[in-house]
Design a protein around this motif. Sequence first.
Motif, PDB file in Angstrom:
ATOM      1  N   ASP A 182      -0.238 -50.109  -4.514  1.00 41.91           N
ATOM      2  CA  ASP A 182      -0.459 -49.127  -5.543  1.00 41.91           C
ATOM      3  C   ASP A 182      -1.815 -48.061  -4.993  1.00 41.91           C
ATOM      4  O   ASP A 182      -2.868 -48.532  -5.036  1.00 41.91           O
ATOM      5  N   ALA A 183      -1.358 -47.042  -4.586  1.00 46.90           N
ATOM      6  CA  ALA A 183      -2.304 -46.186  -4.225  1.00 46.90           C
ATOM      7  C   ALA A 183      -3.150 -45.184  -5.413  1.00 46.90           C
ATOM      8  O   ALA A 183      -4.065 -44.603  -5.070  1.00 46.90           O
ATOM      9  N   GLY A 184      -2.635 -45.632  -6.424  1.00 46.22           N
ATOM     10  CA  GLY A 184      -3.543 -45.048  -7.553  1.00 46.22           C
ATOM     11  C   GLY A 184      -2.986 -43.995  -8.545  1.00 46.22           C
ATOM     12  O   GLY A 184      -3.458 -43.881  -9.640  1.00 46.22           O
ATOM     13  N   ALA A 185      -1.624 -43.854  -8.370  1.00 45.89           N
ATOM     14  CA  ALA A 185      -0.996 -42.898  -8.985  1.00 45.89           C
ATOM     15  C   ALA A 185       0.003 -43.684  -9.913  1.00 45.89           C
ATOM     16  O   ALA A 185       0.808 -42.865 -10.498  1.00 45.89           O
ATOM     17  N   PHE A 186       0.057 -44.893  -9.882  1.00 44.48           N
ATOM     18  CA  PHE A 186       0.964 -45.689 -10.615  1.00 44.48           C
ATOM     19  C   PHE A 186       0.900 -45.530 -12.098  1.00 44.48           C
ATOM     20  O   PHE A 186       0.010 -45.491 -12.544  1.00 44.48           O
ATOM     21  N   SER A 187       2.231 -44.945 -12.660  1.00 44.09           N
ATOM     22  CA  SER A 187       2.067 -44.645 -14.163  1.00 44.09           C
ATOM     23  C   SER A 187       3.106 -45.041 -15.030  1.00 44.09           C
ATOM     24  O   SER A 187       3.573 -44.856 -16.181  1.00 44.09           O
ATOM     25  N   VAL A 188       3.898 -45.916 -14.256  1.00 48.40           N
ATOM     26  CA  VAL A 188       5.142 -46.677 -15.043  1.00 48.40           C
ATOM     27  C   VAL A 188       4.442 -47.424 -16.017  1.00 48.40           C
ATOM     28  O   VAL A 188       3.627 -48.233 -15.861  1.00 48.40           O
ATOM     29  N   SER A 189       5.096 -47.110 -17.593  1.00 48.67           N
ATOM     30  CA  SER A 189       4.744 -48.078 -18.506  1.00 48.67           C
ATOM     31  C   SER A 189       5.357 -49.560 -18.636  1.00 48.67           C
ATOM     32  O   SER A 189       6.651 -49.234 -18.467  1.00 48.67           O
ATOM     33  N   LEU A 190       4.540 -50.519 -18.478  1.00 49.15           N
ATOM     34  CA  LEU A 190       5.099 -51.772 -18.491  1.00 49.15           C
ATOM     35  C   LEU A 190       5.362 -52.062 -19.868  1.00 49.15           C
ATOM     36  O   LEU A 190       5.416 -53.464 -20.216  1.00 49.15           O
ATOM     37  N   GLY A 191       5.310 -51.611 -21.082  1.00 50.27           N
ATOM     38  CA  GLY A 191       5.436 -52.184 -22.464  1.00 50.27           C
ATOM     39  C   GLY A 191       3.875 -52.473 -23.025  1.00 50.27           C
ATOM     40  O   GLY A 191       2.900 -52.706 -22.251  1.00 50.27           O
ATOM     41  N   ALA A 192       4.019 -52.229 -24.173  1.00 51.47           N
ATOM     42  CA  ALA A 192       2.714 -52.454 -24.995  1.00 51.47           C
ATOM     43  C   ALA A 192       2.503 -53.799 -25.539  1.00 51.47           C
ATOM     44  O   ALA A 192       1.384 -54.137 -25.918  1.00 51.47           O
ATOM     45  N   MET A 193       3.557 -54.600 -25.486  1.00 52.07           N
ATOM     46  CA  MET A 193       3.436 -55.978 -25.853  1.00 52.07           C
ATOM     47  C   MET A 193       3.504 -57.043 -24.845  1.00 52.07           C
ATOM     48  O   MET A 193       4.594 -56.753 -24.099  1.00 52.07           O
ATOM     49  N   THR A 194       2.591 -57.741 -24.558  1.00 53.68           N
ATOM     50  CA  THR A 194       2.224 -58.644 -23.320  1.00 53.68           C
ATOM     51  C   THR A 194       2.281 -60.182 -23.790  1.00 53.68           C
ATOM     52  O   THR A 194       1.667 -60.562 -24.610  1.00 53.68           O
ATOM     53  N   LEU A 195       3.329 -60.784 -23.442  1.00 53.30           N
ATOM     54  CA  LEU A 195       3.443 -62.439 -23.353  1.00 53.30           C
ATOM     55  C   LEU A 195       2.344 -63.076 -22.669  1.00 53.30           C
ATOM     56  O   LEU A 195       1.986 -62.984 -21.479  1.00 53.30           O
ATOM     57  N   ILE A 196       1.437 -63.666 -23.535  1.00 50.42           N
ATOM     58  CA  ILE A 196       0.496 -64.365 -22.819  1.00 50.42           C
ATOM     59  C   ILE A 196       0.340 -66.062 -22.632  1.00 50.42           C
ATOM     60  O   ILE A 196       0.084 -66.412 -21.641  1.00 50.42           O
ATOM     61  N   LYS A 197       0.935 -66.500 -23.492  1.00 51.92           N
ATOM     62  CA  LYS A 197       1.386 -67.898 -23.643  1.00 51.92           C
ATOM     63  C   LYS A 197       2.510 -68.415 -24.541  1.00 51.92           C
ATOM     64  O   LYS A 197       2.476 -67.896 -25.506  1.00 51.92           O
ATOM     65  N   THR A 198       3.041 -69.461 -24.133  1.00 52.64           N
ATOM     66  CA  THR A 198       3.952 -70.025 -24.731  1.00 52.64           C
ATOM     67  C   THR A 198       3.725 -71.556 -24.847  1.00 52.64           C
ATOM     68  O   THR A 198       3.515 -72.171 -23.759  1.00 52.64           O
ATOM     69  N   LEU A 199       3.655 -72.088 -26.109  1.00 47.12           N
ATOM     70  CA  LEU A 199       3.203 -73.332 -26.280  1.00 47.12           C
ATOM     71  C   LEU A 199       4.656 -74.111 -26.699  1.00 47.12           C
ATOM     72  O   LEU A 199       5.231 -73.532 -27.788  1.00 47.12           O
ATOM     73  N   THR A 200       4.890 -75.185 -26.355  1.00 50.12           N
ATOM     74  CA  THR A 200       6.316 -76.003 -26.786  1.00 50.12           C
ATOM     75  C   THR A 200       5.684 -77.229 -27.323  1.00 50.12           C
ATOM     76  O   THR A 200       5.137 -78.104 -26.591  1.00 50.12           O
ATOM     77  N   ALA A 201       6.115 -77.750 -28.756  1.00 51.27           N
ATOM     78  CA  ALA A 201       5.770 -78.761 -29.335  1.00 51.27           C
ATOM     79  C   ALA A 201       6.758 -79.930 -28.946  1.00 51.27           C
ATOM     80  O   ALA A 201       7.975 -79.727 -28.917  1.00 51.27           O
ATOM     81  N   SER A 202       6.234 -81.097 -28.743  1.00 54.70           N
ATOM     82  CA  SER A 202       7.157 -82.426 -28.645  1.00 54.70           C
ATOM     83  C   SER A 202       6.373 -83.707 -29.337  1.00 54.70           C
ATOM     84  O   SER A 202       5.444 -83.921 -28.615  1.00 54.70           O
ATOM     85  N   SER A 203       6.561 -83.543 -30.384  1.00 54.02           N
ATOM     86  CA  SER A 203       5.744 -84.739 -31.090  1.00 54.02           C
ATOM     87  C   SER A 203       4.528 -84.391 -31.052  1.00 54.02           C
ATOM     88  O   SER A 203       3.599 -85.371 -30.780  1.00 54.02           O
ATOM     89  N   SER A 204       4.076 -83.285 -31.430  1.00 53.19           N
ATOM     90  CA  SER A 204       2.700 -82.640 -30.846  1.00 53.19           C
ATOM     91  C   SER A 204       1.844 -82.561 -32.332  1.00 53.19           C
ATOM     92  O   SER A 204       2.283 -82.244 -33.524  1.00 53.19           O
TER      93      SER A 204
END
Lengths: 204, 201
Positions: A12-34
């Motif tokens: 990325d030479a610095g002009a990168f301007s594609v929007s990757l969206g405003a909502m970012t998945l940070i973490k998924t937790l899955t319950a298993s008898s938790s």
Amino acid sequence: MAIISNATTIADAGAFSVSLGAMTLIKTLTASSSANLTFVHGSSSVVLDSTYPIYKFEFINIHPATNGADLKVGFRDGGTDYDATKTTTYFSAYHNEAGNDSGLAYDTGEDLAQSTGFQNICKSIGNGNDENGSGELFLFNPSSTTFVKHFMSNALAYEANDYILNVRVGGYCNVTAAIDGVQFSMNTGNIDSGTIKLYGIKDS
Amino acid sequence: MGVISNGTTLLDAGALDSGIATGDMTLISTSTASSSATIDITSGIDSTYKEYIFKFIDIHQATDGADFQFQVDTGTNTSYNQTITSMGILSYHQEDDSAAALGAHSGSAILHQETGFQDLGRSLGNDNDQSLSGELHLFEPSSTTFVKHFMGVINEAANDNGTNQRFVAGYVNTTTAITRIRFKADSGNIDSGTIKMYGIK
């Protein structure tokens, strides 16, 4: 100019301007008898700080081990306990499968007034094989050290007595310390199965 | 692999569509209040998106008990006086547990073919730690066929030391395209806070 392969920026030479969206998945937790599902900033790749001004939790097909259990949430404002003081509102709309009961009501038994207890956000979820609770919770500006921390949730339960229950909760953690952890648990028994996803809504 | 310059794809060997998610929610603008009489968003509301979401983050009023409001306008007009019919629901609870209830808005909290500002938050506290956060959805403002629906949900720290969750919905009763929106307090300035506008693809 950017060179990207499979969503990874290689150059990325610095002009990168594609929007990757405003909502970012940070973490998924899955319950298993938790016993609980817990998001802590800085642990297990969880981000819950000033990186995002708004965080969104989506809880999907939460299936309790115990019939009629409630899904609850607590917030950490320092230390290791999820006991940030909260004042909240709670109301729900409901309708049963038999078609003979429906309504909309505030529930003074489920709101909190300057309480350090967990907040019920999805009530009396059935534990039949096809029964569950799903919904979302927004947490605003948890890193603020100036303001209270607002949160709002909207959840649906396939209720233990065969109702559809739509629960709306709003309120604030009445603390000016930063919130850096959020914990979900049932009021009784384990979370048998289900998924909770944490998203950040971008600041820029 | 794709080669992209300033948002324009120059080369794409075929893997681009599956490889890059550009997201369905795009941040368009950020407005920050600083003792502001109004926050006007006068660009970016057009036919690009079918739905716009405004996120309010810790709106803090200069005047205790002030309401937080919005209105819209068309073209390059600056009157912010479009006709609105609206409804609302309030769920509230006092910190001292002295009162809690759910009810429908009435009186000045809702509009019926009126051109005044629509309340999003009411009787907000201005203690140092009190604020309002929430969101407002505006649907297809560029339509020249339909009225423009909006709905919002807000959580407030009220000036009587309680939490209010407020739901507001209605429509701007015009078939002219909406191009701009104004947010303000009904009394005094917006002391601080942030409003972010997103477009939904």
